[in-house]
Design a protein around this motif. Structure first.
Motif, PDB file in Angstrom:
ATOM      1  N   PRO A  62       0.839  -1.197   0.000  1.00 40.55           N
ATOM      2  CA  PRO A  62       0.000   0.000   0.000  1.00 40.55           C
ATOM      3  C   PRO A  62       0.872   1.244   0.000  1.00 40.55           C
ATOM      4  N   ALA A  63       1.943   1.220  -0.774  1.00 42.53           N
ATOM      5  CA  ALA A  63       2.863   2.351  -0.790  1.00 42.53           C
ATOM      6  C   ALA A  63       2.422   3.368  -1.828  1.00 42.53           C
TER       7      ALA A  63
ATOM      8  N   GLN B 252       8.970   5.737  -8.682  1.00 37.68           N
ATOM      9  CA  GLN B 252       9.597   4.973  -7.614  1.00 37.68           C
ATOM     10  C   GLN B 252       8.622   4.755  -6.452  1.00 37.68           C
ATOM     11  N   LEU B 253       8.646   3.560  -5.886  1.00 38.17           N
ATOM     12  CA  LEU B 253       7.802   3.264  -4.735  1.00 38.17           C
ATOM     13  C   LEU B 253       8.341   3.944  -3.487  1.00 38.17           C
ATOM     14  N   ARG B 254       7.457   4.502  -2.716  1.00 42.73           N
ATOM     15  CA  ARG B 254       7.830   5.123  -1.461  1.00 42.73           C
ATOM     16  C   ARG B 254       6.962   4.550  -0.348  1.00 42.73           C
ATOM     17  N   GLY B 255       7.458   4.627   0.877  1.00 39.53           N
ATOM     18  CA  GLY B 255       6.666   4.176   2.005  1.00 39.53           C
ATOM     19  C   GLY B 255       5.474   5.091   2.229  1.00 39.53           C
ATOM     20  N   ARG B 256       4.574   4.625   3.064  1.00 38.12           N
ATOM     21  CA  ARG B 256       3.376   5.431   3.338  1.00 38.12           C
ATOM     22  C   ARG B 256       3.097   5.449   4.830  1.00 38.12           C
ATOM     23  N   VAL B 257       2.978   6.622   5.395  1.00 41.76           N
ATOM     24  CA  VAL B 257       2.618   6.774   6.797  1.00 41.76           C
ATOM     25  C   VAL B 257       1.105   6.628   6.919  1.00 41.76           C
ATOM     26  N   LEU B 258       0.669   5.828   7.894  1.00 39.00           N
ATOM     27  CA  LEU B 258      -0.755   5.575   8.066  1.00 39.00           C
ATOM     28  C   LEU B 258      -1.349   6.506   9.119  1.00 39.00           C
TER      29      LEU B 258
ATOM     30  N   THR C  89      -3.131   7.398  12.440  1.00 39.26           N
ATOM     31  CA  THR C  89      -3.268   6.695  13.719  1.00 39.26           C
ATOM     32  C   THR C  89      -3.832   7.648  14.762  1.00 39.26           C
ATOM     33  N   GLY C  90      -4.157   7.108  15.914  1.00 35.92           N
ATOM     34  CA  GLY C  90      -4.644   7.923  17.007  1.00 35.92           C
ATOM     35  C   GLY C  90      -3.494   8.548  17.788  1.00 35.92           C
ATOM     36  N   PRO C  91      -3.799   9.283  18.864  1.00 39.27           N
ATOM     37  CA  PRO C  91      -2.779   9.952  19.681  1.00 39.27           C
ATOM     38  C   PRO C  91      -1.771   8.953  20.248  1.00 39.27           C
ATOM     39  N   GLY C  92      -0.508   9.313  20.196  1.00 36.02           N
ATOM     40  CA  GLY C  92       0.534   8.491  20.789  1.00 36.02           C
ATOM     41  C   GLY C  92       0.957   7.290  19.970  1.00 36.02           C
ATOM     42  N   ALA C  93       0.403   7.125  18.779  1.00 36.19           N
ATOM     43  CA  ALA C  93       0.733   5.968  17.946  1.00 36.19           C
ATOM     44  C   ALA C  93       1.280   6.427  16.605  1.00 36.19           C
ATOM     45  N   SER C  94       2.026   5.553  15.961  1.00 37.14           N
ATOM     46  CA  SER C  94       2.516   5.836  14.612  1.00 37.14           C
ATOM     47  C   SER C  94       2.668   4.522  13.868  1.00 37.14           C
ATOM     48  N   ALA C  95       2.516   4.565  12.540  1.00 39.31           N
ATOM     49  CA  ALA C  95       2.629   3.353  11.740  1.00 39.31           C
ATOM     50  C   ALA C  95       2.979   3.729  10.311  1.00 39.31           C
ATOM     51  N   ALA C  96       3.757   2.877   9.661  1.00 41.28           N
ATOM     52  CA  ALA C  96       4.141   3.152   8.279  1.00 41.28           C
ATOM     53  C   ALA C  96       4.414   1.851   7.541  1.00 41.28           C
ATOM     54  N   TRP C  97       3.963   1.806   6.284  1.00 43.88           N
ATOM     55  CA  TRP C  97       4.276   0.701   5.382  1.00 43.88           C
ATOM     56  C   TRP C  97       5.514   1.065   4.589  1.00 43.88           C
ATOM     57  N   MET C  98       6.363   0.072   4.335  1.00 44.31           N
ATOM     58  CA  MET C  98       7.541   0.291   3.507  1.00 44.31           C
ATOM     59  C   MET C  98       7.733  -0.877   2.556  1.00 44.31           C
ATOM     60  N   PRO C  99       7.838  -0.635   1.253  1.00 47.19           N
ATOM     61  CA  PRO C  99       8.196  -1.715   0.336  1.00 47.19           C
ATOM     62  C   PRO C  99       9.650  -2.092   0.589  1.00 47.19           C
ATOM     63  N   LEU C 100       9.985  -3.374   0.450  1.00 43.59           N
ATOM     64  CA  LEU C 100      11.338  -3.831   0.737  1.00 43.59           C
ATOM     65  C   LEU C 100      12.041  -4.284  -0.534  1.00 43.59           C
ATOM     66  N   ALA C 101      13.270  -3.872  -0.675  1.00 36.18           N
ATOM     67  CA  ALA C 101      14.032  -4.215  -1.878  1.00 36.18           C
ATOM     68  C   ALA C 101      14.427  -5.684  -1.855  1.00 36.18           C
TER      69      ALA C 101
ATOM     70  N   ALA D  37      -4.609  -1.929   8.345  1.00 38.59           N
ATOM     71  CA  ALA D  37      -3.514  -1.346   7.569  1.00 38.59           C
ATOM     72  C   ALA D  37      -3.544  -1.772   6.113  1.00 38.59           C
ATOM     73  N   GLY D  38      -4.598  -2.417   5.685  1.00 43.05           N
ATOM     74  CA  GLY D  38      -4.725  -2.747   4.276  1.00 43.05           C
ATOM     75  C   GLY D  38      -3.921  -3.942   3.822  1.00 43.05           C
ATOM     76  N   VAL D  39      -3.759  -4.966   4.692  1.00 39.61           N
ATOM     77  CA  VAL D  39      -3.005  -6.153   4.313  1.00 39.61           C
ATOM     78  C   VAL D  39      -3.632  -6.837   3.104  1.00 39.61           C
ATOM     79  N   ALA D  40      -4.966  -6.898   3.063  1.00 41.08           N
ATOM     80  CA  ALA D  40      -5.634  -7.574   1.953  1.00 41.08           C
ATOM     81  C   ALA D  40      -5.330  -6.895   0.624  1.00 41.08           C
ATOM     82  N   ALA D  41      -5.086  -5.600   0.687  1.00 41.96           N
ATOM     83  CA  ALA D  41      -4.773  -4.883  -0.546  1.00 41.96           C
ATOM     84  C   ALA D  41      -3.388  -5.255  -1.056  1.00 41.96           C
TER      85      ALA D  41
END
Length: 313
Positions: A202-203, A210-216, A218-230, A258-262
């Motif tokens: 889901p980048a 070029q593929l880039r990561g994507r910050v998702l 989130t609620g207060p105090g949380a963070s999450a990001a997807w990153m494609p891996l080489a 986080a869109g795993v099915a996608a």
């Protein structure tokens, strides 16, 4: 205490998954449960409290061509202090052959105050293997500081390195709670997905293609990001959160926040338990990885053991 456990899943001549080997010893007891979405499920059941300092626990999983298996634990694994100077260790080794699928979805690893624990995972994936690998770490029980925990994860795909990632928390790891590592969060984890459609994940794609990561969001105090891996069809979701519940919400493939099915939707397959059972549906996302992204990763291991004692079930 030392213990070794092993799971081997193979496909029979009808294409159904059979658990050819399911062997464990206290405190790493293995139990087969009902299938989930047609995939055979194995639970790691704790036979004693811990892991305690001094414990040496090892679990190996092998998935043959065309087979599929999901491994869970019945409860969180709480790393506890033991005799002074001793370290507890949990090692997980997994091999997934071409066309095989492994879902590794244990409960959290909790770093109780005073513990000294090392959790290591090594995963070897064939070219056409699928993997969904989730690990979560909670830094201390409620109202207590974290103990010392080192978590290291290594994943190879088609004989090439895809992911090398490690995290150290606790008094022996200066700065672990600072902005360069967890930024004050007390729970962290990651979800690794390897499969045919995981390369893009889901980048986002920039103007140069070029593929880039994507910050998702989130609620207060949380963070999450997807990153494609080489180096392979892989994507890595890394998250930090103020508590275990919020972290699980971000990393739960069932709820798919986080869109795993996608990334890698389930595809038809067959799988059953030790005795040939009904056909199946499986191959939901799998994962593999290459560069270490934001640090996170834990819980590779022993289920929470309900009571320390003699080697009972």
């Amino acid at each position: 205490m030392r213990a070794v456990a092993r799971v081997v899943a193979v496909a029979d001549r009808h294409g159904r998954t059979v658990l050819r080997e399911l062997r464990g010893e206290s405190p790493l007891l293995l139990r087969q449960a009902a299938t989930e979405e047609g995939v055979p499920t194995v639970y790691v059941v704790g036979g004693a409290a811990g892991p305690l300092a001094g414990d040496d626990l090892r679990l190996s999983v092998e998935v043959g061509p065309g087979a599929a298996v999901r491994v869970r634990t019945v409860a969180a694994s709480v790393a506890l202090p033991g005799r002074p100077g001793a370290v507890s260790r949990m090692r997980v080794d997994a091999v997934v052959h071409d066309g095989g699928t492994l879902h590794w979805l244990p409960e959290q690893l909790v770093a109780a105050a005073g513990c000294d624990h090392v959790a290591g995972s090594r995963v070897s994936l064939a070219e056409g293997a699928r993997l969904l690998w989730r690990e979560e770490l909670v830094c201390g029980r409620y109202g207590e500081p974290a103990g010392n925990v080192v978590v290291a994860t290594s994943v190879d795909h088609a004989g090439r390195p895809l992911l090398r990632q490690s995290l150290a928390v606790g008094p022996a790891a200066p700065g672990w709670a600072g902005p360069a590592v967890l930024g004050g969060a007390t729970a962290t984890g990651s979800l690794l997905v390897v499969g045919p459609a995981a390369a893009s994940g889901p980048a986002t794609v920039d103007g140069g293609g070029q593929l880039r990561g994507r910050v998702l969001p989130t609620g207060p105090g949380a963070s999450a990001a997807w990153m494609p891996l080489a180096g392979g069809p892989a994507a890595l979701l890394t998250a930090t959160a103020p508590d275990a519940h919020t972290l699980r919400t971000l990393l739960d493939p069932a709820g798919d926040p986080a869109g795993v099915a996608a990334i890698d939707p389930p595809t038809p397959a067959t799988a059953t338990g030790p005795a040939p059972a009904a056909p199946t549906v499986s191959a939901a996302a799998t994962a593999s990885a290459a560069a270490a992204g934001p640090r996170a990763l834990p819980g590779a291991g022993a289920a929470f053991r309900t009571r320390r004692g003699r080697r009972g079930g």
